[in-house]
Motif scaffolding. Sequence first.
Motif, PDB file in Angstrom:
ATOM      1  N   HIS A  27       5.129 -62.496 101.993  1.00 17.12           N
ATOM      2  CA  HIS A  27       5.399 -61.472 101.731  1.00 17.12           C
ATOM      3  C   HIS A  27       5.272 -60.756 100.244  1.00 17.12           C
ATOM      4  CE1 HIS A  27       6.787 -60.733 105.828  1.00 17.12           C
ATOM      5  NE2 HIS A  27       8.048 -61.939 105.472  1.00 17.12           N
ATOM      6  N   LEU A  28       4.131 -61.011  99.511  1.00 11.21           N
ATOM      7  CA  LEU A  28       3.798 -61.345  98.217  1.00 11.21           C
ATOM      8  C   LEU A  28       3.100 -60.296  98.081  1.00 11.21           C
ATOM      9  CD1 LEU A  28       2.312 -64.441  97.733  1.00 11.21           C
ATOM     10  CD2 LEU A  28       4.786 -63.727  97.281  1.00 11.21           C
ATOM     11  N   GLN A  29       4.148 -59.321  97.103  1.00  4.85           N
ATOM     12  CA  GLN A  29       3.575 -57.752  97.936  1.00  4.85           C
ATOM     13  C   GLN A  29       3.236 -57.237  95.689  1.00  4.85           C
ATOM     14  OE1 GLN A  29       7.227 -55.900  98.283  1.00  4.85           O
ATOM     15  NE2 GLN A  29       7.302 -55.491 100.144  1.00  4.85           N
ATOM     16  N   GLN A  30       3.568 -58.918  94.512  1.00  5.79           N
ATOM     17  CA  GLN A  30       2.998 -58.558  93.672  1.00  5.79           C
ATOM     18  C   GLN A  30       1.495 -58.948  93.174  1.00  5.79           C
ATOM     19  OE1 GLN A  30       5.424 -60.660  94.959  1.00  5.79           O
ATOM     20  NE2 GLN A  30       5.442 -62.575  93.349  1.00  5.79           N
ATOM     21  N   VAL A  31       1.119 -59.510  94.507  1.00  3.09           N
ATOM     22  CA  VAL A  31      -0.807 -59.870  94.820  1.00  3.09           C
ATOM     23  C   VAL A  31      -1.725 -59.386  94.901  1.00  3.09           C
ATOM     24  CG1 VAL A  31      -1.554 -61.682  95.594  1.00  3.09           C
ATOM     25  CG2 VAL A  31       0.576 -62.518  94.083  1.00  3.09           C
ATOM     26  N   VAL A  32      -2.805 -58.601  94.748  1.00  4.00           N
ATOM     27  CA  VAL A  32      -2.677 -57.453  95.431  1.00  4.00           C
ATOM     28  C   VAL A  32      -4.765 -58.390  95.805  1.00  4.00           C
ATOM     29  CG1 VAL A  32      -4.238 -55.573  95.491  1.00  4.00           C
ATOM     30  CG2 VAL A  32      -1.976 -55.587  94.820  1.00  4.00           C
ATOM     31  N   LEU A  33      -5.199 -58.030  96.358  1.00  5.19           N
ATOM     32  CA  LEU A  33      -6.748 -58.577  96.780  1.00  5.19           C
ATOM     33  C   LEU A  33      -7.417 -57.573  96.755  1.00  5.19           C
ATOM     34  CD1 LEU A  33      -6.160 -61.343  99.625  1.00  5.19           C
ATOM     35  CD2 LEU A  33      -6.623 -61.850  97.058  1.00  5.19           C
ATOM     36  N   HIS A  34      -8.436 -57.162  96.392  1.00  4.21           N
ATOM     37  CA  HIS A  34      -8.930 -56.299  95.900  1.00  4.21           C
ATOM     38  C   HIS A  34     -10.835 -56.158  96.374  1.00  4.21           C
ATOM     39  CE1 HIS A  34      -5.958 -54.382  92.968  1.00  4.21           C
ATOM     40  NE2 HIS A  34      -6.088 -55.675  92.521  1.00  4.21           N
ATOM     41  N   GLY A  35     -11.233 -57.722  96.839  1.00  5.50           N
ATOM     42  CA  GLY A  35     -11.970 -57.776  96.583  1.00  5.50           C
ATOM     43  C   GLY A  35     -12.955 -57.513  95.937  1.00  5.50           C
ATOM     44  N   LYS A  36     -14.629 -57.586  96.218  1.00  4.50           N
ATOM     45  CA  LYS A  36     -16.395 -57.298  95.091  1.00  4.50           C
ATOM     46  C   LYS A  36     -15.590 -55.907  94.270  1.00  4.50           C
ATOM     47  CE  LYS A  36     -20.564 -58.206  93.843  1.00  4.50           C
ATOM     48  NZ  LYS A  36     -21.960 -58.891  95.008  1.00  4.50           N
ATOM     49  N   GLN A  37     -15.727 -56.220  92.878  1.00  2.28           N
ATOM     50  CA  GLN A  37     -15.650 -54.891  92.199  1.00  2.28           C
ATOM     51  C   GLN A  37     -17.051 -55.157  90.872  1.00  2.28           C
ATOM     52  OE1 GLN A  37     -13.281 -52.581  92.310  1.00  2.28           O
ATOM     53  NE2 GLN A  37     -12.614 -53.750  94.363  1.00  2.28           N
ATOM     54  N   THR A  38     -17.735 -54.180  90.974  1.00  5.08           N
ATOM     55  CA  THR A  38     -18.955 -53.943  90.300  1.00  5.08           C
ATOM     56  C   THR A  38     -18.854 -52.924  88.777  1.00  5.08           C
ATOM     57  OG1 THR A  38     -20.099 -52.960  91.217  1.00  5.08           O
ATOM     58  CG2 THR A  38     -20.522 -55.515  91.088  1.00  5.08           C
ATOM     59  N   GLY A  39     -19.800 -52.765  87.880  1.00  5.71           N
ATOM     60  CA  GLY A  39     -19.231 -52.331  86.609  1.00  5.71           C
ATOM     61  C   GLY A  39     -17.595 -51.055  85.994  1.00  5.71           C
ATOM     62  N   SER A  40     -17.658 -49.869  86.108  1.00  5.46           N
ATOM     63  CA  SER A  40     -16.745 -49.407  85.748  1.00  5.46           C
ATOM     64  C   SER A  40     -15.562 -49.556  85.942  1.00  5.46           C
ATOM     65  CB  SER A  40     -16.417 -47.896  85.516  1.00  5.46           C
ATOM     66  OG  SER A  40     -16.780 -47.306  86.713  1.00  5.46           O
ATOM     67  N   GLU A  41     -15.162 -50.184  87.263  1.00  7.46           N
ATOM     68  CA  GLU A  41     -13.752 -50.438  88.080  1.00  7.46           C
ATOM     69  C   GLU A  41     -13.592 -52.580  87.995  1.00  7.46           C
ATOM     70  OE1 GLU A  41     -16.601 -49.656  90.241  1.00  7.46           O
ATOM     71  OE2 GLU A  41     -15.867 -47.959  90.379  1.00  7.46           O
ATOM     72  N   LEU A  42     -14.755 -52.935  87.426  1.00  9.57           N
ATOM     73  CA  LEU A  42     -14.893 -54.200  86.932  1.00  9.57           C
ATOM     74  C   LEU A  42     -14.308 -54.527  85.817  1.00  9.57           C
ATOM     75  CD1 LEU A  42     -14.577 -57.489  87.689  1.00  9.57           C
ATOM     76  CD2 LEU A  42     -17.283 -57.228  86.830  1.00  9.57           C
ATOM     77  N   LEU A  43     -14.985 -53.505  84.876  1.00 10.72           N
ATOM     78  CA  LEU A  43     -13.995 -53.614  83.996  1.00 10.72           C
ATOM     79  C   LEU A  43     -12.757 -52.784  82.807  1.00 10.72           C
ATOM     80  CD1 LEU A  43     -14.893 -53.478  80.453  1.00 10.72           C
ATOM     81  CD2 LEU A  43     -15.751 -51.375  80.833  1.00 10.72           C
ATOM     82  N   ALA A  44     -12.629 -51.870  84.466  1.00 10.45           N
ATOM     83  CA  ALA A  44     -10.500 -51.479  84.514  1.00 10.45           C
ATOM     84  C   ALA A  44     -10.421 -52.571  84.773  1.00 10.45           C
ATOM     85  CB  ALA A  44     -11.010 -50.565  85.401  1.00 10.45           C
ATOM     86  N   PHE A  45     -10.205 -53.551  84.960  1.00  8.78           N
ATOM     87  CA  PHE A  45      -9.683 -54.985  85.622  1.00  8.78           C
ATOM     88  C   PHE A  45      -9.479 -55.519  85.037  1.00  8.78           C
ATOM     89  CE2 PHE A  45     -10.575 -53.319  90.379  1.00  8.78           C
ATOM     90  CZ  PHE A  45      -8.844 -53.885  90.735  1.00  8.78           C
ATOM     91  N   TYR A  46     -10.350 -55.596  84.229  1.00  8.65           N
ATOM     92  CA  TYR A  46     -10.389 -56.930  82.770  1.00  8.65           C
ATOM     93  C   TYR A  46      -9.574 -55.855  81.477  1.00  8.65           C
ATOM     94  CZ  TYR A  46     -14.186 -60.054  84.190  1.00  8.65           C
ATOM     95  OH  TYR A  46     -15.048 -60.914  85.099  1.00  8.65           O
ATOM     96  N   ARG A  47     -10.120 -54.478  80.942  1.00  8.64           N
ATOM     97  CA  ARG A  47      -8.756 -54.331  80.251  1.00  8.64           C
ATOM     98  C   ARG A  47      -7.355 -53.653  80.478  1.00  8.64           C
ATOM     99  NH1 ARG A  47     -13.471 -49.298  79.426  1.00  8.64           N
ATOM    100  NH2 ARG A  47     -14.301 -50.296  77.733  1.00  8.64           N
TER     101      ARG A  47
END
Length: 151
Positions: A27-47
Motif C-alpha cells: 500500500h505504498l501511496q508515496q511511490v508512483v509509476l509514471h511509465g515512459k515520459q518524453t519531451g516536456s513531461e520528462l523535463l518536468a520530472f527532472y525539474r
Amino acid sequence: MRERACVDIVGDGEERAALEALLGQYHLQQVVLHGKQTGSELLAFYRSADIFVLPSLKEGVSLAMLEALAAGLPVVASDRPEIRQFLGECGLLIENPTASAYAQVLDLLVRDQERRKHLSTLAVRKARTYSWQSMLAAIDHVYEELVHEYQ
C-alpha cells in the motif's frame, strides 16, 4: 527509508509488473509509476526532483543519468566500474546495492541539504563536459580502436 519521501518512477521495463505488485502489497501511496515520459513531461520530472536514483545492475552510463546531471540532480547509483569512472564525485555509489543500502544513502541525502547542493553543483559541471561533439568523438575513438584490433 526513515525519512519521508515521494518516489516518482519514470520509464518502463521488465520489472514493471513486479513493482506494481509490491506497491499494492505494501500500500505504498508515496511511490508512483509514471511509465515512459518524453519531451516536456520528462523535463518536468527532472525539474521537480531532488535526487536521481539509478538502481540498475545492468546499465552503465545511461542517457537518463546524463539528463539528470544536466538538470543538476545528485545521482545515487549502483557501484559499477563504468558508472564509478564516469560519475566521479558528483554522485554517490552504492557498493552493496541492496534496498537497505539505498535507503541509508537516500536518508542521508534527504536530511543533508548542503550536501545535495554541493552534489548538484558538481553534477551540472560534469554534464557541461559532455557535448554532442565530445560524445561523438569518444564513440569514434572506440570504433577506431575496434577496427585496429580486429584487422
